[in-house]
Design a protein around this motif. Structure first.
Motif, short mmCIF file in Angstrom:
data_model
loop_
_atom_site.label_atom_id
_atom_site.label_comp_id
_atom_site.label_asym_id
_atom_site.label_seq_id
_atom_site.Cartn_x
_atom_site.Cartn_y
_atom_site.Cartn_z
N GLY A 8 0.78 -1.24 0.00
CA GLY A 8 0.00 0.00 0.00
C GLY A 8 0.81 1.28 0.00
O GLY A 8 0.28 2.36 -0.29
N ALA A 9 2.10 1.17 0.36
CA ALA A 9 2.94 2.37 0.42
C ALA A 9 4.35 2.05 -0.05
O ALA A 9 4.88 0.98 0.26
N ILE B 127 -2.12 4.58 -3.91
CA ILE B 127 -0.87 4.09 -3.30
C ILE B 127 -0.10 5.27 -2.70
O ILE B 127 0.05 6.31 -3.34
N VAL B 128 0.35 5.09 -1.47
CA VAL B 128 1.12 6.13 -0.80
C VAL B 128 2.56 6.09 -1.30
O VAL B 128 3.14 5.01 -1.40
#
Lengths: 220, 220
Positions: free
Chosen positions: A176-177, A192-193
């Motif tokens: 996610g990141a 998406i970070v």
């Protein structure tokens, strides 16, 4: 919809980036025996206006009192929680070269809430080893390992020419990141970070400004 | 007063910070066999307008040709020289804890023009050892060692509560640039180059945005 246990998601990124500076300074004040702090005192030291500091702190659920200011122990605790430094965020490192290995061996990041659980590489000399007790796996095992590792954050320290494809691979596998340490400007979907830590951009600025100063001195 | 061998000192810091992105991308294009590149092609990949890229490159002494664009080998060489990545800049690390030791062991920085010649610490368990063949000295020997080390750049990886005093100490001892990795916002005189690499601010942003995304998913 926010309450004290949930981070305020409307906080702009620049404000979020300034909070760790305040935290570092007020921890120093506490160590020196101080009990309270005002935004004016922080402003004097940090080079940010006291109005801005008050505004930044308004995103965090903490109240200062007129004249006495913020209670240090409370402000420190609230800031550390708000910034996520007190909870554990699970990460993996992609690319265990020189910088990747250095990050695996830097356990200091744990104090700020980041715990690295594995490294991934393709080099058979590195795969199968451990660094700082953290195992390095073959990247082909990523999908299989990810379930157990439960990592949300992928730290990108691969060679720049495979930065984008590695980022795409991480995202396909549910990361996610991405914390991008490569000088390559990767692109990611909106959900998406992405944070870029551009060590090389910082070097470029330092080298340029240094040679400027040296030349200025020589001309005197 | 500028000529091809001297960096252009009027280049604004944001432009200087973008140049390494262009460099990383065009090196990839060269690797893929391409010989020329246009600002339009870079723009598509890097998320910076082609006008801005042309302006940024105008600070560097390199000419593009209509229709064919810039010759890749030339542009790469000129950019690497301009950014200082091809010359050696001498540095020392102050504070050989977890992060300081990690930086000593990251020889990848050498490819970008930064060579670390020594670490300094006060911990007797570390002083006298070497990391990646780089010696760690007692900080009390700094003034004496500095002459031989000829280092211009001090990398600051001490605990945040002694960041300011260590910076002051470096400056008193003739260091011209400080690369600050601590979360403490140090202040330096105008003639000293300062770059902050805020790993912890990046972590704070990642953690915050990640929890925002997770909550958004849960609400679906």
């Amino acid at each position: 919809m926010s309450n004290s246990s949930v981070p305020n998601w409307n906080i702009p990124e620049p404000a979020l980036r300034r909070l760790p500076w305040y935290l570092a300074y007020i921890k120093l004040l506490k160590k020196k025996g101080q009990t309270h702090v005002s935004t004016t005192q922080i402003a004097k030291k940090i080079n940010v206006s006291s109005t801005q500091i008050a505004k930044d702190l308004s995103y965090v659920n903490v109240a200062g009192k007129t004249r006495v200011g913020y209670e240090l122990v409370v402000l420190i605790e609230v800031l550390e929680n708000f910034l996520g430094f007190t909870s554990q965020h699970r990460a993996v490192v992609l690319g265990v070269g020189s910088l990747g290995a250095a990050l695996l061996s830097d356990s200091g990041l744990e104090q700020y809430g980041l715990k690295i659980f594995a490294g991934f590489d393709i080099d058979e000399n590195i795969v199968g080893t451990t660094i700082n007790n953290i195992p390095v796996f073959d990247v082909s095992e990523f999908a299989m390992r990810k379930k157990d590792l439960k990592a949300d954050i992928g730290i990108l320290t691969v060679p720049p020419d495979i930065a984008q494809e590695t980022a795409d691979f991480l995202i396909q596998n549910g990361i996610g990141a991405i914390w991008n340490f490569t000088p390559f400007r990767i692109r990611v979907p909106e959900n998406i970070v992405l944070q870029n830590t551009s060590l090389y951009a910082h070097l470029a600025v330092m080298f340029n400004r240094l040679s400027m100063n040296t030349a200025a001195k020589d001309n005197k």
